[in-house]
Design a protein around this motif. Structure first.
Motif, PDB file in Angstrom:
ATOM      1  N   MET A 281       0.839  -1.199   0.000  1.00  0.00           N
ATOM      2  CA  MET A 281       0.000   0.000   0.000  1.00  0.00           C
ATOM      3  C   MET A 281       0.874   1.249   0.000  1.00  0.00           C
ATOM      4  O   MET A 281       1.734   1.407   0.875  1.00  0.00           O
ATOM      5  N   GLY A 282       0.661   2.124  -0.969  1.00  0.00           N
ATOM      6  CA  GLY A 282       1.452   3.347  -1.054  1.00  0.00           C
ATOM      7  C   GLY A 282       0.926   4.226  -2.169  1.00  0.00           C
ATOM      8  O   GLY A 282       0.128   3.785  -2.998  1.00  0.00           O
ATOM      9  N   THR A 283       1.403   5.471  -2.214  1.00  0.00           N
ATOM     10  CA  THR A 283       0.917   6.411  -3.225  1.00  0.00           C
ATOM     11  C   THR A 283       2.024   7.157  -3.963  1.00  0.00           C
ATOM     12  O   THR A 283       2.096   7.091  -5.184  1.00  0.00           O
ATOM     13  N   PRO A 284       2.922   7.902  -3.281  1.00  0.00           N
ATOM     14  CA  PRO A 284       3.854   8.772  -3.995  1.00  0.00           C
ATOM     15  C   PRO A 284       5.113   8.066  -4.476  1.00  0.00           C
ATOM     16  O   PRO A 284       5.310   6.868  -4.268  1.00  0.00           O
ATOM     17  N   GLU A 285       5.998   8.844  -5.093  1.00  0.00           N
ATOM     18  CA  GLU A 285       7.259   8.322  -5.627  1.00  0.00           C
ATOM     19  C   GLU A 285       8.106   7.682  -4.530  1.00  0.00           C
ATOM     20  O   GLU A 285       8.826   6.711  -4.780  1.00  0.00           O
ATOM     21  N   PHE A 286       8.048   8.223  -3.324  1.00  0.00           N
ATOM     22  CA  PHE A 286       8.797   7.655  -2.204  1.00  0.00           C
ATOM     23  C   PHE A 286       8.472   6.173  -2.034  1.00  0.00           C
ATOM     24  O   PHE A 286       9.349   5.351  -1.763  1.00  0.00           O
ATOM     25  N   ALA A 287       7.196   5.807  -2.192  1.00  0.00           N
ATOM     26  CA  ALA A 287       6.771   4.423  -2.013  1.00  0.00           C
ATOM     27  C   ALA A 287       7.210   3.530  -3.173  1.00  0.00           C
ATOM     28  O   ALA A 287       7.402   2.323  -2.998  1.00  0.00           O
ATOM     29  N   VAL A 288       7.369   4.110  -4.353  1.00  0.00           N
ATOM     30  CA  VAL A 288       7.763   3.321  -5.527  1.00  0.00           C
ATOM     31  C   VAL A 288       9.115   2.654  -5.316  1.00  0.00           C
ATOM     32  O   VAL A 288       9.327   1.505  -5.724  1.00  0.00           O
ATOM     33  N   ALA A 289      10.043   3.357  -4.676  1.00  0.00           N
ATOM     34  CA  ALA A 289      11.375   2.775  -4.435  1.00  0.00           C
ATOM     35  C   ALA A 289      11.269   1.488  -3.634  1.00  0.00           C
ATOM     36  O   ALA A 289      11.954   0.500  -3.923  1.00  0.00           O
ATOM     37  N   SER A 290      10.398   1.463  -2.635  1.00  0.00           N
ATOM     38  CA  SER A 290      10.218   0.266  -1.809  1.00  0.00           C
ATOM     39  C   SER A 290       9.534  -0.854  -2.592  1.00  0.00           C
ATOM     40  O   SER A 290       9.938  -2.016  -2.509  1.00  0.00           O
ATOM     41  N   LEU A 291       8.503  -0.506  -3.352  1.00  0.00           N
ATOM     42  CA  LEU A 291       7.802  -1.515  -4.150  1.00  0.00           C
ATOM     43  C   LEU A 291       8.740  -2.119  -5.186  1.00  0.00           C
ATOM     44  O   LEU A 291       8.771  -3.344  -5.384  1.00  0.00           O
ATOM     45  N   ASP A 292       9.531  -1.274  -5.825  1.00  0.00           N
ATOM     46  CA  ASP A 292      10.478  -1.752  -6.825  1.00  0.00           C
ATOM     47  C   ASP A 292      11.534  -2.666  -6.206  1.00  0.00           C
ATOM     48  O   ASP A 292      11.900  -3.695  -6.792  1.00  0.00           O
ATOM     49  N   ALA A 293      12.016  -2.307  -5.018  1.00  0.00           N
ATOM     50  CA  ALA A 293      13.020  -3.140  -4.343  1.00  0.00           C
ATOM     51  C   ALA A 293      12.450  -4.514  -4.006  1.00  0.00           C
ATOM     52  O   ALA A 293      13.133  -5.544  -4.152  1.00  0.00           O
ATOM     53  N   LEU A 294      11.203  -4.557  -3.584  1.00  0.00           N
ATOM     54  CA  LEU A 294      10.561  -5.838  -3.269  1.00  0.00           C
ATOM     55  C   LEU A 294      10.379  -6.690  -4.527  1.00  0.00           C
ATOM     56  O   LEU A 294      10.645  -7.889  -4.528  1.00  0.00           O
ATOM     57  N   VAL A 295       9.928  -6.048  -5.606  1.00  0.00           N
ATOM     58  CA  VAL A 295       9.732  -6.769  -6.865  1.00  0.00           C
ATOM     59  C   VAL A 295      11.056  -7.339  -7.361  1.00  0.00           C
ATOM     60  O   VAL A 295      11.141  -8.519  -7.757  1.00  0.00           O
ATOM     61  N   LYS A 296      12.118  -6.527  -7.322  1.00  0.00           N
ATOM     62  CA  LYS A 296      13.425  -6.984  -7.797  1.00  0.00           C
ATOM     63  C   LYS A 296      14.025  -8.058  -6.903  1.00  0.00           C
ATOM     64  O   LYS A 296      14.836  -8.877  -7.355  1.00  0.00           O
ATOM     65  N   ALA A 297      13.611  -8.049  -5.621  1.00  0.00           N
ATOM     66  CA  ALA A 297      14.103  -9.084  -4.703  1.00  0.00           C
ATOM     67  C   ALA A 297      13.348 -10.395  -4.867  1.00  0.00           C
ATOM     68  O   ALA A 297      13.715 -11.404  -4.250  1.00  0.00           O
ATOM     69  N   GLY A 298      12.296 -10.384  -5.691  1.00  0.00           N
ATOM     70  CA  GLY A 298      11.552 -11.607  -5.941  1.00  0.00           C
ATOM     71  C   GLY A 298      10.375 -11.835  -5.022  1.00  0.00           C
ATOM     72  O   GLY A 298       9.816 -12.927  -4.979  1.00  0.00           O
ATOM     73  N   ALA A 299       9.985 -10.802  -4.267  1.00  0.00           N
ATOM     74  CA  ALA A 299       8.858 -10.937  -3.350  1.00  0.00           C
ATOM     75  C   ALA A 299       7.560 -11.170  -4.128  1.00  0.00           C
ATOM     76  O   ALA A 299       7.399 -10.688  -5.253  1.00  0.00           O
ATOM     77  N   ARG A 300       6.644 -11.876  -3.518  1.00  0.00           N
ATOM     78  CA  ARG A 300       5.382 -12.216  -4.170  1.00  0.00           C
ATOM     79  C   ARG A 300       4.339 -11.138  -3.844  1.00  0.00           C
ATOM     80  O   ARG A 300       3.688 -11.189  -2.800  1.00  0.00           O
ATOM     81  N   ILE A 301       4.181 -10.182  -4.732  1.00  0.00           N
ATOM     82  CA  ILE A 301       3.233  -9.087  -4.540  1.00  0.00           C
ATOM     83  C   ILE A 301       1.898  -9.498  -5.171  1.00  0.00           C
ATOM     84  O   ILE A 301       1.762  -9.528  -6.394  1.00  0.00           O
ATOM     85  N   VAL A 302       0.916  -9.815  -4.321  1.00  0.00           N
ATOM     86  CA  VAL A 302      -0.376 -10.291  -4.840  1.00  0.00           C
ATOM     87  C   VAL A 302      -1.371  -9.160  -5.045  1.00  0.00           C
ATOM     88  O   VAL A 302      -2.427  -9.359  -5.640  1.00  0.00           O
ATOM     89  N   GLY A 303      -1.027  -7.966  -4.559  1.00  0.00           N
ATOM     90  CA  GLY A 303      -1.918  -6.825  -4.747  1.00  0.00           C
ATOM     91  C   GLY A 303      -1.235  -5.527  -4.371  1.00  0.00           C
ATOM     92  O   GLY A 303      -0.339  -5.505  -3.528  1.00  0.00           O
TER      93      GLY A 303
END
Length: 329
Positions: free
Chosen positions: A13-35
């Motif tokens: 859960m997030g909205t601005p560019e600040f949150a994108v860095a965290s989401l991107d890091a999780l995706v690149k680490a292979g985390a399973r983002i279901v939503g």
């Protein structure tokens, strides 16, 4: 990447560019983002075109399941959220969650906060750390509870604030530090290697276990915790009776947004960058002095604030040299 992390179902859960860095890091680490949950599109600009959040843009580009609820207690949204069967929820720069949302997943909801909790609880931790002249700040991951920013601490990481760093500089560095810490936190939770620590214990540890409260910069035992409330207009007005350091820190702490302001010949003057001059002033506090070509400075009780990057009411933002070329006192 461990199978445990790959098997952990995560809703972000997030909205601005600040949150994108965290989401991107999780995706690149292979985390399973279901939503991914983010703010609804809103009309913005002169043309009132629908504006999408930075997190939505990232989610769409990467094919992630997207939810944009108007109300977080809406039964349809709650049903869709439950259907994702998340083991863990992660919140980065999002709105306040109702208990029915943050208490939903079995592993709880983790928030990334832009300070070394319990210091600077609140909406504007980056701004207030700079305004208060802190030399060190950091990020904290913690479990959400009922009271804002009071949940059990998971992990923390700190970094220095430069003497002339502004809130924007700290923000940009913090989002990268925070993203790395968040990945480390999710890995630790998946492996069961993180021990949650109540914030009351952290407050006590800061003072050698005596239970008193201390400042993160090493203040005396018994001093109050520093808070980070929302920035209001009255916060941004410069008081030229303050010291040079206090005014300089206010300008840094409010740059690039919303900007500290004063007045120049009855017009609002926003100041985004400044430098200090410690010298006995020859004019009253708040009085402007200029040679009309290379400098414009305002007096404080212990010296002057040279303004370097400004925006006068009705004009665009510019350097002081460009401003003085076209301004007549």
């Amino acid at each position: 990447m461990s199978d445990l992390l790959k098997d952990t179902r995560i809703v972000f859960m997030g909205t601005p560019e600040f949150a994108v860095a965290s989401l991107d890091a999780l995706v690149k680490a292979g985390a399973r983002i279901v939503g991914v949950v983010t703010a609804p599109d809103k009309p913005a600009g002169r043309g009132m075109k629908m504006n999408e959040s930075a997190v939505k843009k990232y989610a769409v580009e990467h094919g992630l399941h997207l939810l944009q609820p108007v109300k977080l207690k809406d039964p349809a949204f709650l049903e869709e959220l439950r259907a994702l069967q998340a083991d863990l929820q992660i919140v980065v720069a999002f709105r306040m969650l109702p208990e029915v949302v943050w208490n939903m997943p079995p592993k709880g909801t983790v928030n990334l906060h832009g300070s070394l909790l319990p210091q600077y609880r609140g909406a504007a931790p980056i701004n207030w750390a700079v305004i208060n002249g802190e030399k060190v700040t950091g990020v904290t991951t913690f479990k959400l509870q009922q009271e804002i920013d009071t949940g059990h601490i998971l992990l923390q990481d700190s970094f220095p604030i430069g003497e002339d760093d502004n809130a924007g500089d700290v923000h940009d560095y913090m989002k990268e530090v925070g993203a790395r810490l968040l990945v480390k936190t999710v890995e630790g939770l998946a492996a069961g290697t993180i021990a949650e620590k109540p914030q009351d214990e952290v407050v006590s540890d800061l003072n050698g276990g005596n239970g008193a409260v201390a400042n993160v910069d090493g203040g005396k035992a018994g001093a109050a915790l520093r808070h980070a409330p929302k920035i209001f207009t009255e916060t941004t007005k410069i008081d030229w009776n303050k010291t040079v350091y206090e005014v300089h820190n206010l300008i840094r702490g409010l740059s690039p947004y919303p900007g500290a302001y004063s007045y120049l010949q009855d017009k609002t003057l926003k100041i985004y960058r400044s430098k200090k001059e410690i010298a006995p002033p020859t004019i009253p506090p708040g009085t402007a002095d200029t040679n009309g070509k290379t400098y414009l400075k305002f007096a404080c009780p212990d010296g002057y604030i040279h303004v370097l990057d400004i925006q006068l009411e009705g004009k665009k933002r510019m350097t002081i040299e460009d401003f003085l070329r076209g301004y007549r006192f």
